[in-house]
Structures are given as structure tokens and as C-alpha cells.
Design an enzyme around this catalytic site. Sequence first.
Site, PDB file in Angstrom:
ATOM      1  N   GLU A 104     -10.676  16.167   4.344  1.00 53.53           N
ATOM      2  CA  GLU A 104      -9.445  16.206   3.339  1.00 53.53           C
ATOM      3  C   GLU A 104      -8.742  17.713   4.475  1.00 53.53           C
ATOM      4  OE1 GLU A 104      -5.703  15.699   3.393  1.00 53.53           O
ATOM      5  OE2 GLU A 104      -5.917  14.886   1.462  1.00 53.53           O
ATOM      6  N   LYS A 112      -5.312  16.387  14.807  1.00 52.92           N
ATOM      7  CA  LYS A 112      -5.237  16.367  13.949  1.00 52.92           C
ATOM      8  C   LYS A 112      -3.904  15.334  13.975  1.00 52.92           C
ATOM      9  CE  LYS A 112      -5.567  21.288  12.353  1.00 52.92           C
ATOM     10  NZ  LYS A 112      -4.569  22.369  11.964  1.00 52.92           N
ATOM     11  N   GLY A 115      -6.536  36.105  10.210  1.00 50.09           N
ATOM     12  CA  GLY A 115      -7.282  34.890   9.891  1.00 50.09           C
ATOM     13  C   GLY A 115      -6.615  33.473   9.544  1.00 50.09           C
ATOM     14  N   LEU A 160      -3.621  20.914   1.637  1.00 52.61           N
ATOM     15  CA  LEU A 160      -1.937  20.359   0.940  1.00 52.61           C
ATOM     16  C   LEU A 160      -2.801  18.781   1.308  1.00 52.61           C
ATOM     17  CD1 LEU A 160       0.270  21.215   3.992  1.00 52.61           C
ATOM     18  CD2 LEU A 160      -0.006  21.626   1.322  1.00 52.61           C
ATOM     19  N   ALA A 164      -5.259  22.007   6.155  1.00 53.47           N
ATOM     20  CA  ALA A 164      -6.364  22.890   5.029  1.00 53.47           C
ATOM     21  C   ALA A 164      -6.113  22.715   3.354  1.00 53.47           C
ATOM     22  CB  ALA A 164      -5.302  24.046   5.537  1.00 53.47           C
TER      23      ALA A 164
END
Length: 814
Positions: A608, A684, A666, A615, A613
Site C-alpha cells: 500500500e 507509482k 525527511g 493513504l 505513503a
Amino acid sequence: MKILKFGGTSVASSQNILLTENIIKKESVKNKVVVIVSALHGVTDGLIKAAEYASVKNESYLSILKELEEKHLQLVKELLPVPEQSSWLSFTKKHFNDIEEIYNGIFVLGELTDRIKDKIASYGEHLSSSIISARLQYEGLDCVWMNSAALIKTDGRFTNAKVNIALTEKNIQEFLKNHKNQVIIGPGFIARDENGNATTLGRGGSDYTASLIAAAIHAEELQIWTDVSGMMTADPRLVSHAKPISEISYHEAMELSHFGAKVLYPPSIQPVMSKNIDLTIKNTFDPEAPGTLVSHHVKVEDKQQLAAGISNMSNIVLLTLEGSGMVGIPGISAKLFQCLNHEKINVILITQGSSEHSITIAINEKERIIAENAINLSFADDINLKRIAPVKIENKLSIVALVGENMKNRSGVSARMFGCLGNNGINIRAIAQGSSERNISIVISENDSKKAVNVLHEEFFESEIKQVHLYLCGTGNVGSKLVQQIYDQNPYLRENLLINLRIAGLSNSRRMIFADKGISREEYDNWAAYGQEASINAFAEEIISRNLRNSVFVDITASSEIPEIYEKLLKRSVNIVACNKIAASSGFEQYKTLKNTARNHSCNFYFETNVGAGLPVIGTINDLIKSGDKIISIEAVLSGTLNFVFNHYDGNKTFSEVVAQTQREGYTEPDPRLDLSGTDVARKILILAREAGYPLQFEEIENISFLPEACMQGSVENFYTKLSEHESHFKSLFTAAQKEGKILKYTAEFKNGKAKVGLQHIAPGNDLFHLYGKDNIVIFKTLRYSEQPLVVKGAGAGAEVTASGVFADIIRSV
């Protein structure tokens, strides 16, 4: 009257015998008791081993006999006062002189028969019971020694003799009628045939002796005293959470003991069961513990536990006889079992398909060669004519049995059993279930035995907590956040989801460590200091060899090497949770292979966090597809990094400074070019298209790069230098969008089976315009969401949210 039997560990030393003595004293105050004792712990094995040495002319037998003699002489000195010792020291020495003469004969002849084995094995119980009897008499108990070997009559089948029940019961009744002593003590295990030769009742036969006596006199109770507090739901050496069984039926106890629960010798149940005598298993070293009651009085309807226990038996071999010449031919089975019976081979398990094409049996591994030769010889003519194949052998196997009266007439028991085993990658070689439905036995690889017993115990006895073993690869920014989330959230998971997460392995690029029972928070703080040198292949092999139930491999890296081990782990039913995008965006065939491997091996492959990230982007696609919808198009901003960069680049700071800020906070990979080149976004949108059901390849994605080629060369330091040198280029991109009243967004689009990524000018009315910070947005148009699209929006970067997404996948995977 009660019958008390004490095993070898209960009489292993003078200290243990004193504990046994206290139990006998306590019981004899209220009841007349018959006490049956085994040989001192290890003595029978020592006597047999010495005899085997003597038979091959190995003089080591003399030192073994000397050690055994000293053991008994020391016991006399510790249990009896000096005035009483002389006669019993002489008694012991005389018996060992007799033993040595027998061994000298074995040494000269170079032969050791079963008859001689029984003769020498009989000395252990004879000596222990005699010495303990003397101790009880010295303590003032009304005690007499009973030569139970002379009372129990058997056939001449040495090492495992068959008892003449009628004659044995008559002898026992007559002896007890003539001896009114409060305590009667005698040896177990040993008997005599009709010619007066010593025979034995099989290893564990002391239980059988006690049971025969209990049945002969209709005793009030038979107590088996051992070194554990009764029968357990599983072998505690394999299952740390094994529980004591308070009550169990005779049939359940017989099934469990037959398949490996060594606390009780299987034949010992039948005599007391036939006379409806309660049998209690007690712990000599914890006499107040309730133990296990074995009886007819257990009311199945009152038992809430579906199964009574799980037993396992190792060193098993499967023999399969098969061939078209067996179909419809009567007498094949009889012939098979007759030849095995002739060789005195015990068949543990039998299974045969309705086609009659094959018969499979399980036997002990030590009898494999004899059985194989006997079967092939018996069916030699059929084998030569190709009607039947030579017997097929499978070794290094174990039998695991799920036992329980409450399993009868209950649907779904087999499904639960096979389901949890299948989900943990345990392959079943053979299955047997009797019509009684109280036992389901399976044959599996010996390597899977411990795992299988733990999986079944968790399924049927520990439903309140499921142990999950995590192997984390990558302990950087996201990885360290994930570890902290696991430690912080575990109490909640245990209480509310009945899951306990154990970090069973950790690895970074330098070190790795394993701990089957979990790495504690304190150990984690300094784990790398005592870890071993890291190797991803060694890490995978260690996961496979440890073979722990409910295992999850978690890849929190960007490494291209680590996904190479995914397929190997999936084939062993290890669940995989990947933050790493390499696998899901690799060649389409490899992507499908991993998905199919997970499905075929009843495990999960979740990723996932590859997109958005934390979501729920991929999960949303999966739900849409499963419900029958179809994805028409996807429009998205998929890089929290790039969104952060272009939301903060306003011409006041240089583009280089904004990228550096993004990395400090980060939101980038260690090499920011992975984000800024658009490669990450292309991966993605590729993953989303594939999950939507489109067989897209990475090379087919149009990537419109905004970075000058010079920025992609050299080191990360060189990258920042080149960014500064090309500031005018980035300023011109910003200015061009600003002149149109638009902003810059790096977008991804999938439509009509094609995908593209690149920097776009976004107008204020566009759904992508109001996207701030590091947020991501994905806009789905589907058959059902055609006029009003489905939108998923939120933080798409950051260690905390990415770790939480990985965490959610872990929970989902188990």
C-alpha cells in the site's frame, strides 16, 4: 485400594525417592496402596547399551556396569542407616555379579537376543523396587515387597510380550488376598512367560503393570506419578504456551499417548478403562498440583474446548504401495499387513484412496529397511510383471494429531485445521481420520513439526492471542518510526485485536539479528552492537530455516537487491509487506509472478505504501475492482516530495535551497534525483494501472523531465552544484506558469491504457490546484464514479505516515 506408579525420574536419586516416600506415606494413611516403581532413571538404557557393546566385543560394557553398580550402592548408603546397609550392599553386589556373568557370555558369544535383552532389562526394576521397599520398612511402614514379575504371565514374545489377562488377574488377586500389608511395593515393566523366562511389557511398561494390577482388584484409583503436572495440550518443549489438561476421557488420552504424548504408555489405558477406574497423572515434584484426571466421567457437553490436545511423533516414514494391479483385487491389503506383521512392524497410520490404486502406511523410521524389503519380497511377482511398483519411501516425516471428543459431529474442524496449516505453508503428505471423529492425523515434513504444533495450538487453544513474527529489513528513518509504533501499539493490539507482534529479526545494510521470542524495546536500542554481519540472502535463509508461524517479511528500503528474495519467501508462505516499489514496478511478468505466488501459497503480498505513503490508494482500487467497478482514468499528484518542492519554490529561494530543505525535513530519498527525475512518480502510476487491471510496462510510460541532463550526472553533491548552476532554468519554469495565473504541479495521468508523468501548469479551478505541503491526491474516474470522481487526498510523504501505512499492511497481512 489405590495403585501408585512412580516413573524413572521419580526414583532417579535418593532425594527424589524421599519425595516419593512422602507421597506414599500420605496416601497410605487413608488407603491401602500398591506401589509400582520403574528402574532408576537411565538404568535400563545403560543395561541395554552395555549389552550391545558386549555383543560387538567392546569392553566399554564393563565401565558402564561399574557405573550402574556404584549408582545402586550409593543409593543404599544414602537411604539406609549403617546397621541396615550391609545386607543390602551384598544384595546389590550379588545381582551385579550375576549381571556381569551374563554380559561375559554375550561378549564371548558375540550375540544378543531379545530373550537376553529382557533378562538383563529386568534387573533395573527388581533392584530399585527392592531397595525402596527396604527404605519404607526402615521408616516404619507396614510394607512388603511383591515380585510382580512372577505374577504377570505373558507369551514368549520378548521385548513386547502379550499378557495372559485371566491368569495374571488370578495371580494378583491371590497375592493381595494373602498379604494384608498397608503398603505393597513391586517392580513394573517386567513379567514372565509360561516357562519362567523374564519378559518385558514394552518401554513404558511400568504404567501397564500398575494398570493391570488396578484392573485385577478393581482399585479405587490408579495414580501415575511422573515429572510433569499431568497431560498438556501440546508438548511444552515445542509450545511455550502449552496448558495442563484437567480432565480428559480415556479415548482422548489413548489417542494422545499413541501419537507421542509420552507422559502415558498407551496400553496402560485399556485395563483401567475396561473396569471404569479413574486414572490420575500427577507430578512427584509438585504433588499439590491437580494433575490430569482420565476417566469415563468427563461430560463432553460440559467441555467448551473443541479439542483436548495436540500430539506429535517424529522419525516417521511413509511407505506407499501403488499400481493398477491393485484395483479391484481382494486380499492386497491383507497380504501387505501380513508381511509387516511377520516382521513385527507396527503400523502407526493407514490411508487408502477410494480408487484402490494405492495404500499408504506410516511406520517408525528405524523399521524402514526391514519393511521395504519385506513388502518388495512379498509382492515380487506383481512388481516383476509391472502390475505394482516397488514400494515408495518418504522419510524425515512427523505425525501431528489433533484429538478431542468434542470434535465429533462438529462441522468445520478439518477446515480450521487445514486452513491454518495451509496459511503457514505447511504441506500435508497424508491424512487419516477415523469414523470416531476424535482424531485427525496428518503426516508432514519433520522440519515443519514444531511450526505445525504451534500453529494448531494457537488456533485451537490460544484464540485469545495470535503471535505474529516480523522480520524487518531497513532500520532508517521510516524503519525506526515503524519499530517505535510497533512497541507503542502492541498493548492495544493484544487487548483489542488479539494480536501480539514480535520483532523476530532485524537487518540493515551492515548488521542483522534474530530472536524467536522477540526483540524487546531495550534490546532494540543497541541491537546492532551484537548483531551478525548482514546478508540479504542469509537473512532470507534464516527466516526460512526458523520456520515460525505467522511470519511477515517487511521491506522498508529502496534496494533493488532485496526484492529478489520475495518469491523465495512467498513460496514458504511468508507474508510480505513492502514499502519498496521495485518489485511491484518491475517487469509485468515478474509482478504477476509475485502476486500469483502469494495467492498459490496462501499468503499475502501488500505494498500500500508504494503509492501515497499511508493513504488508502491501492486498497481503494482493490475494493473497486472486487466490487465489479472498472477504472476509466487516474489523475494524480503522487510525489509528496515534488509537491513540497513546488509549493515552496516561489522565486525567493533558489531551487537548490528548496530541494535541500525538503531533504532535511525527511521528504526525499537519500539521493533526491530519484524523486525529482520523475522515476518514482512513473513507478507509482505504473503500480496503480497494474492494480487496476492494465498490463502496463515501465518503458511505456511517457516521462517529461524538467531536470537538465547535467543534474543527473555524478554524485549527490555534484547534483546540488548543478541545480545552482541551472537556477535560471527553474526560475523560467516558475515564471511561465505564474504569467498564466497557474502553479506548477508534477502530475501523473493514466487514461485510455496509457500513462504519462511530468510538470504541468495547473489552473485555480483544477482539483489539483489546492494541494499544499507534501500532500498527495488521486482522482479516480470509474464506471460508477463517472460524473463525480472518487478522490483520495492527504499527506503523501513523511516517515511517520509511511510507517503507519506499513503498519496497517502488517496487520492486514495476518
